[in-house]
Design a protein around this motif. Structure first.
Motif, short mmCIF file in Angstrom:
data_model
loop_
_atom_site.label_atom_id
_atom_site.label_comp_id
_atom_site.label_asym_id
_atom_site.label_seq_id
_atom_site.Cartn_x
_atom_site.Cartn_y
_atom_site.Cartn_z
N ASN A 1 74.83 34.67 52.21
CA ASN A 1 74.68 36.09 51.85
C ASN A 1 75.86 36.95 52.26
O ASN A 1 75.85 38.16 52.00
CB ASN A 1 73.40 36.65 52.47
CG ASN A 1 73.36 36.47 53.98
OD1 ASN A 1 74.28 35.93 54.58
ND2 ASN A 1 72.28 36.92 54.59
N LYS B 1 68.33 32.08 56.20
CA LYS B 1 68.57 32.22 54.76
C LYS B 1 68.62 30.82 54.16
O LYS B 1 69.33 29.96 54.66
CB LYS B 1 69.88 32.97 54.51
CG LYS B 1 70.23 33.16 53.04
CD LYS B 1 69.28 34.13 52.37
CE LYS B 1 69.71 34.40 50.93
NZ LYS B 1 68.78 35.33 50.24
N GLU C 1 68.71 28.36 50.49
CA GLU C 1 69.05 28.31 49.07
C GLU C 1 68.89 26.87 48.58
O GLU C 1 69.28 25.92 49.28
CB GLU C 1 70.49 28.79 48.86
CG GLU C 1 70.94 28.77 47.42
CD GLU C 1 72.36 29.28 47.25
OE1 GLU C 1 73.06 28.80 46.35
OE2 GLU C 1 72.77 30.17 48.04
#
Length: 422
Positions: free
Chosen positions: A83, A150, A152
Protein backbone atom coordinates in the motif's frame (compact mmCIF):
# COMPACT_ATOMS: atom_id res chain seq x y z
CA UNK A 1 -24.42 -55.92 38.86
CA UNK A 2 -21.65 -58.13 37.50
CA UNK A 3 -19.20 -55.24 37.62
CA UNK A 4 -19.82 -54.94 41.33
CA UNK A 5 -18.68 -58.50 41.78
CA UNK A 6 -15.26 -57.74 40.25
CA UNK A 7 -12.61 -57.05 42.85
CA UNK A 8 -10.40 -54.03 42.17
CA UNK A 9 -7.09 -55.56 41.16
CA UNK A 10 -4.80 -52.53 41.75
CA UNK A 11 -4.72 -48.96 42.98
CA UNK A 12 -5.19 -47.74 39.40
CA UNK A 13 -8.84 -48.69 39.70
CA UNK A 14 -9.24 -45.92 42.28
CA UNK A 15 -7.78 -43.19 40.01
CA UNK A 16 -9.49 -41.38 37.16
CA UNK A 17 -7.32 -40.52 34.18
CA UNK A 18 -9.65 -37.73 33.10
CA UNK A 19 -9.70 -36.34 36.63
CA UNK A 20 -5.93 -36.34 36.89
CA UNK A 21 -5.68 -34.61 33.49
CA UNK A 22 -8.18 -31.95 34.59
CA UNK A 23 -6.24 -31.36 37.80
CA UNK A 24 -3.02 -31.00 35.80
CA UNK A 25 -4.62 -28.45 33.47
CA UNK A 26 -5.94 -26.59 36.51
CA UNK A 27 -2.48 -26.44 38.07
CA UNK A 28 -0.98 -25.15 34.81
CA UNK A 29 -3.68 -22.46 34.52
CA UNK A 30 -3.10 -21.37 38.11
CA UNK A 31 0.61 -20.98 37.34
CA UNK A 32 -0.26 -18.95 34.25
CA UNK A 33 -2.58 -16.72 36.29
CA UNK A 34 0.17 -16.27 38.87
CA UNK A 35 2.57 -15.25 36.11
CA UNK A 36 -0.01 -12.77 34.81
CA UNK A 37 -0.40 -11.32 38.32
CA UNK A 38 3.37 -10.92 38.44
CA UNK A 39 3.21 -8.90 35.21
CA UNK A 40 0.56 -6.67 36.74
CA UNK A 41 2.73 -6.19 39.83
CA UNK A 42 5.74 -5.29 37.68
CA UNK A 43 3.58 -2.90 35.68
CA UNK A 44 2.63 -1.10 38.90
CA UNK A 45 6.30 -0.28 39.42
CA UNK A 46 6.41 1.72 36.18
CA UNK A 47 6.65 5.50 36.61
CA UNK A 48 4.07 7.28 34.47
CA UNK A 49 5.65 10.13 32.47
CA UNK A 50 3.14 12.71 31.29
CA UNK A 51 5.41 14.36 28.72
CA UNK A 52 8.96 13.74 27.58
CA UNK A 53 10.01 17.10 28.99
CA UNK A 54 9.41 15.72 32.49
CA UNK A 55 12.14 13.12 32.00
CA UNK A 56 14.73 15.70 33.02
CA UNK A 57 13.22 15.70 36.52
CA UNK A 58 13.87 11.93 36.76
CA UNK A 59 17.44 12.03 35.52
CA UNK A 60 18.90 11.42 38.99
CA UNK A 61 16.83 8.18 39.25
CA UNK A 62 17.95 6.59 35.96
CA UNK A 63 17.82 3.80 34.94
CA UNK A 64 14.11 3.72 35.73
CA UNK A 65 11.09 1.73 34.56
CA UNK A 66 8.72 4.24 32.97
CA UNK A 67 5.56 4.34 30.87
CA UNK A 68 5.56 6.98 28.13
CA UNK A 69 2.84 7.74 25.60
CA UNK A 70 3.64 9.32 22.27
CA UNK A 71 3.98 8.79 18.54
CA UNK A 72 6.39 6.29 17.00
CA UNK A 73 8.39 8.08 14.35
CA UNK A 74 11.38 7.37 12.16
CA UNK A 75 13.94 9.67 10.53
CA UNK A 76 14.07 7.57 7.36
CA UNK A 77 10.96 5.34 7.31
CA UNK A 78 10.66 2.39 4.99
CA UNK A 79 7.90 2.07 2.41
CA UNK A 80 5.44 -0.82 2.37
CA UNK A 81 5.23 -2.76 -0.84
CA UNK A 82 1.49 -3.37 -0.95
CA UNK A 83 0.00 0.00 0.00
CA UNK A 84 3.01 2.35 -0.03
CA UNK A 85 2.54 3.40 3.60
CA UNK A 86 5.45 4.68 5.68
CA UNK A 87 6.51 2.19 8.33
CA UNK A 88 9.08 1.84 11.06
CA UNK A 89 9.38 -1.92 10.53
CA UNK A 90 7.77 -4.35 8.16
CA UNK A 91 7.70 -8.05 7.36
CA UNK A 92 6.60 -9.44 4.01
CA UNK A 93 5.80 -13.13 3.42
CA UNK A 94 5.06 -14.51 -0.04
CA UNK A 95 3.38 -17.92 -0.31
CA UNK A 96 2.37 -20.04 -3.27
CA UNK A 97 -1.08 -21.59 -2.88
CA UNK A 98 -1.91 -24.96 -4.45
CA UNK A 99 -5.04 -27.09 -4.59
CA UNK A 100 -4.24 -30.74 -3.88
CA UNK A 101 -6.59 -33.56 -4.78
CA UNK A 102 -6.43 -36.70 -2.62
CA UNK A 103 -7.28 -40.21 -3.85
CA UNK A 104 -10.48 -40.04 -1.81
CA UNK A 105 -11.65 -37.08 -3.89
CA UNK A 106 -11.17 -34.51 -1.13
CA UNK A 107 -9.46 -31.25 -2.13
CA UNK A 108 -7.22 -29.39 0.29
CA UNK A 109 -5.21 -26.18 0.11
CA UNK A 110 -1.44 -26.31 0.46
CA UNK A 111 0.76 -23.24 1.03
CA UNK A 112 4.51 -23.03 0.48
CA UNK A 113 6.56 -20.04 1.57
CA UNK A 114 8.83 -18.80 -1.22
CA UNK A 115 10.04 -15.41 0.03
CA UNK A 116 10.33 -13.52 3.31
CA UNK A 117 11.55 -9.95 3.79
CA UNK A 118 12.17 -8.14 7.06
CA UNK A 119 13.17 -4.51 7.34
CA UNK A 120 13.52 -2.33 10.42
CA UNK A 121 14.59 1.27 10.87
CA UNK A 122 15.67 3.23 13.93
CA UNK A 123 12.56 4.17 15.87
CA UNK A 124 11.86 7.20 18.07
CA UNK A 125 9.06 8.05 20.47
CA UNK A 126 8.08 11.70 20.44
CA UNK A 127 5.40 14.06 21.65
CA UNK A 128 4.98 17.82 21.61
CA UNK A 129 7.96 18.35 23.93
CA UNK A 130 10.68 16.10 22.51
CA UNK A 131 11.69 12.66 21.27
CA UNK A 132 13.71 9.73 22.61
CA UNK A 133 15.20 6.70 20.91
CA UNK A 134 13.67 3.22 21.13
CA UNK A 135 15.72 0.02 21.31
CA UNK A 136 14.72 -3.64 20.91
CA UNK A 137 11.29 -2.63 19.70
CA UNK A 138 10.81 -5.94 17.90
CA UNK A 139 10.95 -7.84 21.24
CA UNK A 140 8.20 -5.84 22.93
CA UNK A 141 5.08 -7.62 24.17
CA UNK A 142 1.90 -6.59 22.41
CA UNK A 143 3.67 -5.55 19.22
CA UNK A 144 1.73 -8.04 17.00
CA UNK A 145 -1.50 -6.37 18.11
CA UNK A 146 -0.14 -2.93 17.22
CA UNK A 147 1.19 -3.84 13.77
CA UNK A 148 -1.20 -3.62 10.84
CA UNK A 149 -1.68 -6.36 8.26
CA UNK A 150 -2.16 -5.96 4.54
CA UNK A 151 -2.82 -8.99 2.35
CA UNK A 152 -3.04 -9.42 -1.39
CA UNK A 153 -3.81 -12.50 -3.49
CA UNK A 154 -2.70 -12.80 -7.10
CA UNK A 155 -4.42 -15.50 -9.09
CA UNK A 156 -2.36 -17.76 -11.31
CA UNK A 157 -2.58 -17.10 -15.03
CA UNK A 158 -4.25 -20.26 -16.32
CA UNK A 159 -3.63 -19.22 -19.93
CA UNK A 160 0.11 -18.95 -19.43
CA UNK A 161 0.64 -22.54 -20.56
CA UNK A 162 -1.31 -24.75 -22.86
CA UNK A 163 -4.36 -26.71 -21.82
CA UNK A 164 -2.42 -29.94 -22.23
CA UNK A 165 0.19 -28.75 -19.71
CA UNK A 166 -2.51 -27.95 -17.19
CA UNK A 167 -4.13 -31.38 -17.66
CA UNK A 168 -0.79 -33.18 -17.31
CA UNK A 169 0.12 -31.18 -14.22
CA UNK A 170 -3.19 -32.04 -12.63
CA UNK A 171 -3.00 -35.72 -13.59
CA UNK A 172 0.63 -36.37 -12.63
CA UNK A 173 1.20 -34.09 -9.69
CA UNK A 174 -2.40 -33.95 -8.42
CA UNK A 175 -1.65 -30.33 -7.45
CA UNK A 176 -2.84 -27.21 -9.27
CA UNK A 177 -1.28 -23.82 -8.65
CA UNK A 178 -3.98 -21.44 -7.49
CA UNK A 179 -1.99 -18.24 -7.03
CA UNK A 180 0.36 -16.27 -4.82
CA UNK A 181 -0.64 -14.82 -1.45
CA UNK A 182 1.38 -11.87 -0.15
CA UNK A 183 1.02 -10.87 3.49
CA UNK A 184 2.71 -7.75 4.82
CA UNK A 185 2.75 -6.82 8.49
CA UNK A 186 4.06 -3.37 9.33
CA UNK A 187 4.27 -0.85 12.13
CA UNK A 188 3.05 2.42 10.66
CA UNK A 189 4.85 5.64 11.43
CA UNK A 190 3.14 8.35 13.51
CA UNK A 191 1.07 5.80 15.44
CA UNK A 192 0.20 6.83 18.99
CA UNK A 193 1.22 4.11 21.45
CA UNK A 194 2.21 3.59 25.07
CA UNK A 195 5.68 2.15 25.64
CA UNK A 196 6.64 0.62 28.98
CA UNK A 197 10.37 0.03 29.31
CA UNK A 198 13.61 1.01 30.99
CA UNK A 199 14.72 4.61 30.56
CA UNK A 200 18.48 5.23 30.45
CA UNK A 201 20.68 8.20 29.67
CA UNK A 202 22.09 8.28 26.15
CA UNK A 203 25.53 9.89 25.93
CA UNK A 204 25.52 9.72 22.15
CA UNK A 205 22.19 11.47 22.03
CA UNK A 206 23.44 14.35 24.21
CA UNK A 207 26.45 14.98 21.95
CA UNK A 208 24.24 14.90 18.89
CA UNK A 209 21.89 17.34 20.61
CA UNK A 210 24.78 19.72 21.34
CA UNK A 211 25.98 19.65 17.76
CA UNK A 212 22.48 20.22 16.44
CA UNK A 213 21.89 23.11 18.84
CA UNK A 214 25.31 24.69 18.25
CA UNK A 215 24.95 24.60 14.47
CA UNK A 216 22.00 27.04 14.18
CA UNK A 217 23.45 29.37 16.85
CA UNK A 218 26.81 29.59 15.08
CA UNK A 219 25.11 30.21 11.76
CA UNK A 220 22.94 32.95 13.25
CA UNK A 221 25.96 34.63 14.88
CA UNK A 222 27.80 34.56 11.56
CA UNK A 223 24.79 36.15 9.87
CA UNK A 224 24.66 38.88 12.53
CA UNK A 225 28.38 39.59 12.16
CA UNK A 226 28.15 39.84 8.38
CA UNK A 227 25.16 42.15 8.64
CA UNK A 228 26.97 44.39 11.13
CA UNK A 229 29.97 44.60 8.83
CA UNK A 230 27.81 45.64 5.89
CA UNK A 231 26.17 48.53 7.77
CA UNK A 232 27.84 51.99 7.25
CA UNK A 233 29.35 53.73 10.25
CA UNK A 234 27.85 57.12 11.19
CA UNK A 235 30.56 58.24 13.67
CA UNK A 236 33.20 59.16 11.00
CA UNK A 237 31.37 62.20 9.66
CA UNK A 238 33.79 65.05 8.78
CA UNK A 239 33.34 68.80 9.78
CA UNK A 240 32.90 69.77 6.15
CA UNK A 241 30.02 67.40 5.88
CA UNK A 242 28.52 68.85 9.03
CA UNK A 243 28.86 72.44 7.69
CA UNK A 244 27.38 71.37 4.39
CA UNK A 245 24.46 69.87 6.16
CA UNK A 246 23.67 72.96 8.24
CA UNK A 247 22.28 75.09 5.35
CA UNK A 248 19.84 72.31 4.51
CA UNK A 249 17.68 73.11 7.49
CA UNK A 250 14.52 72.59 5.54
CA UNK A 251 15.29 68.98 4.60
CA UNK A 252 16.78 67.97 7.97
CA UNK A 253 13.59 66.49 9.33
CA UNK A 254 12.98 64.28 6.30
CA UNK A 255 16.60 63.03 6.33
CA UNK A 256 16.38 62.31 10.05
CA UNK A 257 13.20 60.31 9.50
CA UNK A 258 14.90 58.26 6.77
CA UNK A 259 17.87 57.42 9.06
CA UNK A 260 15.55 56.36 11.89
CA UNK A 261 13.59 54.10 9.55
CA UNK A 262 16.76 52.41 8.27
CA UNK A 263 17.96 51.86 11.86
CA UNK A 264 14.60 50.35 12.75
CA UNK A 265 14.83 47.97 9.81
CA UNK A 266 18.29 46.81 10.94
CA UNK A 267 17.11 46.18 14.50
CA UNK A 268 14.00 44.29 13.26
CA UNK A 269 16.19 42.11 11.07
CA UNK A 270 18.48 41.30 13.99
CA UNK A 271 15.49 40.45 16.19
CA UNK A 272 14.06 38.13 13.53
CA UNK A 273 17.42 36.38 13.16
CA UNK A 274 17.66 35.86 16.92
CA UNK A 275 14.09 34.54 17.06
CA UNK A 276 14.83 32.15 14.20
CA UNK A 277 17.91 30.93 16.05
CA UNK A 278 15.87 30.34 19.19
CA UNK A 279 13.23 28.50 17.18
CA UNK A 280 15.87 26.29 15.56
CA UNK A 281 17.35 25.59 18.97
CA UNK A 282 13.93 24.59 20.27
CA UNK A 283 13.37 22.32 17.27
CA UNK A 284 16.76 20.67 17.87
CA UNK A 285 15.78 20.03 21.49
CA UNK A 286 12.46 18.60 20.29
CA UNK A 287 14.06 16.26 17.80
CA UNK A 288 16.53 14.48 20.07
CA UNK A 289 16.56 14.17 23.85
CA UNK A 290 19.59 12.40 25.36
CA UNK A 291 17.62 9.35 26.57
CA UNK A 292 16.88 5.84 25.33
CA UNK A 293 13.89 3.64 26.12
CA UNK A 294 14.88 -0.02 25.91
CA UNK A 295 13.89 -3.50 27.01
CA UNK A 296 14.78 -3.97 30.70
CA UNK A 297 16.89 -6.87 31.84
CA UNK A 298 14.07 -7.92 34.16
CA UNK A 299 10.63 -6.47 33.94
CA UNK A 300 7.84 -5.64 31.50
CA UNK A 301 8.40 -4.27 28.02
CA UNK A 302 5.09 -3.39 26.36
CA UNK A 303 4.05 -1.56 23.22
CA UNK A 304 0.31 -1.03 23.05
CA UNK A 305 -2.28 1.43 21.84
CA UNK A 306 -3.90 1.38 25.29
CA UNK A 307 -3.07 3.79 28.06
CA UNK A 308 -1.31 2.55 31.20
CA UNK A 309 -4.55 2.19 33.27
CA UNK A 310 -6.25 0.43 30.36
CA UNK A 311 -3.28 -1.93 29.94
CA UNK A 312 -3.34 -2.78 33.65
CA UNK A 313 -7.10 -3.42 33.52
CA UNK A 314 -6.65 -5.66 30.48
CA UNK A 315 -3.97 -7.74 32.21
CA UNK A 316 -6.12 -8.09 35.34
CA UNK A 317 -9.11 -9.17 33.26
CA UNK A 318 -7.00 -11.80 31.49
CA UNK A 319 -5.74 -13.07 34.84
CA UNK A 320 -9.30 -13.31 36.17
CA UNK A 321 -10.48 -15.28 33.13
CA UNK A 322 -7.55 -17.70 33.43
CA UNK A 323 -8.28 -18.15 37.13
CA UNK A 324 -11.95 -18.94 36.44
CA UNK A 325 -10.96 -21.65 33.96
CA UNK A 326 -8.43 -22.99 36.46
CA UNK A 327 -11.09 -23.32 39.15
CA UNK A 328 -13.45 -24.98 36.68
CA UNK A 329 -10.92 -27.61 35.60
CA UNK A 330 -9.93 -28.13 39.24
CA UNK A 331 -13.49 -28.78 40.37
CA UNK A 332 -14.13 -31.05 37.41
CA UNK A 333 -10.98 -33.06 38.13
CA UNK A 334 -11.83 -33.34 41.83
CA UNK A 335 -15.34 -34.59 41.03
CA UNK A 336 -14.01 -37.18 38.58
CA UNK A 337 -11.34 -38.43 41.00
CA UNK A 338 -13.75 -38.66 43.96
CA UNK A 339 -16.42 -40.32 41.84
CA UNK A 340 -14.01 -42.95 40.53
CA UNK A 341 -12.57 -43.63 43.99
CA UNK A 342 -16.04 -43.90 45.54
CA UNK A 343 -17.18 -46.24 42.79
CA UNK A 344 -14.12 -48.45 43.21
CA UNK A 345 -14.55 -48.50 47.00
CA UNK A 346 -18.20 -49.49 46.61
CA UNK A 347 -17.23 -52.34 44.32
CA UNK A 348 -14.61 -53.50 46.81
CA UNK A 349 -17.13 -53.48 49.67
CA UNK A 350 -19.70 -55.36 47.57
CA UNK A 351 -17.11 -57.96 46.65
CA UNK A 352 -16.20 -58.50 50.30
CA UNK A 353 -19.85 -58.74 51.34
CA UNK A 354 -20.67 -61.35 48.72
CA UNK A 355 -17.51 -63.25 49.57
CA UNK A 356 -18.55 -63.46 53.21
CA UNK A 357 -22.05 -64.52 52.18
CA UNK A 358 -20.73 -67.29 49.97
CA UNK A 359 -18.32 -68.43 52.65
CA UNK A 360 -21.17 -68.68 55.15
CA UNK A 361 -23.10 -70.92 52.77
CA UNK A 362 -20.09 -73.07 52.06
CA UNK A 363 -20.52 -72.73 48.30
CA UNK A 364 -17.48 -70.62 47.64
CA UNK A 365 -14.94 -72.23 45.33
CA UNK A 366 -11.68 -70.27 45.26
CA UNK A 367 -10.47 -72.15 42.18
CA UNK A 368 -12.64 -70.90 39.33
CA UNK A 369 -15.57 -69.22 41.08
CA UNK A 370 -18.10 -71.92 40.12
CA UNK A 371 -20.82 -72.54 42.68
CA UNK A 372 -22.95 -75.57 43.10
CA UNK A 373 -25.05 -76.62 40.12
CA UNK A 374 -28.36 -74.94 39.66
CA UNK A 375 -27.71 -71.72 41.65
CA UNK A 376 -27.43 -68.19 40.21
CA UNK A 377 -24.10 -66.60 41.11
CA UNK A 378 -25.65 -63.12 41.20
CA UNK A 379 -28.71 -63.41 43.37
CA UNK A 380 -27.69 -66.74 44.96
CA UNK A 381 -31.39 -67.60 45.16
CA UNK A 382 -32.90 -68.66 41.86
CA UNK A 383 -31.83 -71.48 39.61
CA UNK A 384 -29.42 -70.69 36.80
CA UNK A 385 -30.98 -71.12 33.34
CA UNK A 386 -28.91 -68.75 31.15
CA UNK A 387 -25.90 -69.94 29.14
CA UNK A 388 -23.26 -67.54 27.76
CA UNK A 389 -22.47 -68.69 24.23
CA UNK A 390 -18.91 -67.35 24.25
CA UNK A 391 -17.66 -69.34 27.24
CA UNK A 392 -20.40 -71.90 27.91
CA UNK A 393 -20.97 -70.95 31.55
CA UNK A 394 -24.55 -71.42 32.81
CA UNK A 395 -24.30 -69.39 36.00
CA UNK A 396 -27.10 -66.79 36.16
CA UNK A 397 -30.86 -66.78 36.13
CA UNK A 398 -33.08 -65.10 33.60
CA UNK A 399 -33.89 -62.14 35.86
CA UNK A 400 -30.26 -61.32 36.59
CA UNK A 401 -29.10 -61.76 32.99
CA UNK A 402 -31.06 -58.70 31.83
CA UNK A 403 -28.39 -56.31 33.15
CA UNK A 404 -25.41 -58.42 32.12
CA UNK A 405 -23.30 -58.00 28.99
CA UNK A 406 -20.42 -60.28 30.09
CA UNK A 407 -20.10 -63.55 31.90
CA UNK A 408 -19.70 -62.82 35.65
CA UNK A 409 -17.20 -65.67 35.97
CA UNK A 410 -14.73 -65.26 33.09
CA UNK A 411 -15.71 -61.76 31.90
CA UNK A 412 -16.16 -62.78 28.25
CA UNK A 413 -18.68 -60.73 26.31
CA UNK A 414 -21.13 -62.93 24.41
CA UNK A 415 -24.78 -63.60 23.70
CA UNK A 416 -27.01 -65.32 26.22
CA UNK A 417 -29.18 -68.40 25.61
CA UNK A 418 -31.94 -69.47 27.95
CA UNK A 419 -32.08 -73.19 28.79
CA UNK A 420 -35.30 -74.95 29.73
CA UNK A 421 -34.90 -77.98 31.88
CA UNK A 422 -37.37 -80.92 31.67
Amino acid sequence: MAELLDRPSSWMNFLSVGGLASLGISAALFQLAKLQDGRVFELDRAQLVETLAHIAQLEHMLPLLVAVRGRITCREPTTCQLNGASAVMRELVEEEVYFKEHPSGRTTQECFEVRREQEQREAFLEDRTGSIRLENLEHAAGLPGVMEVKQEFRHADLLQGTLLQAVLSKALKSMVRHGVRITERYLPADMTVTVVGELVADCVGSSVLGSRAAGPVAANSNQLTSQQQQQPSGSDRSPAAILAARPAAAGRDSALGTNVASAGNVSATATAVVAAGAELLGQAALQALPYTLRMPGRGPFHVTTLTLPQLRTSLERTSSIIRVFAWGFGLLGAVLVVRKAAHAYQRLQTHRRFKRLLASRGDNDEGDGVRGPGTCVVCLDRDSDIVFSGCGHMCVCNACSVNLQKCPICRVASRTIRVFRP
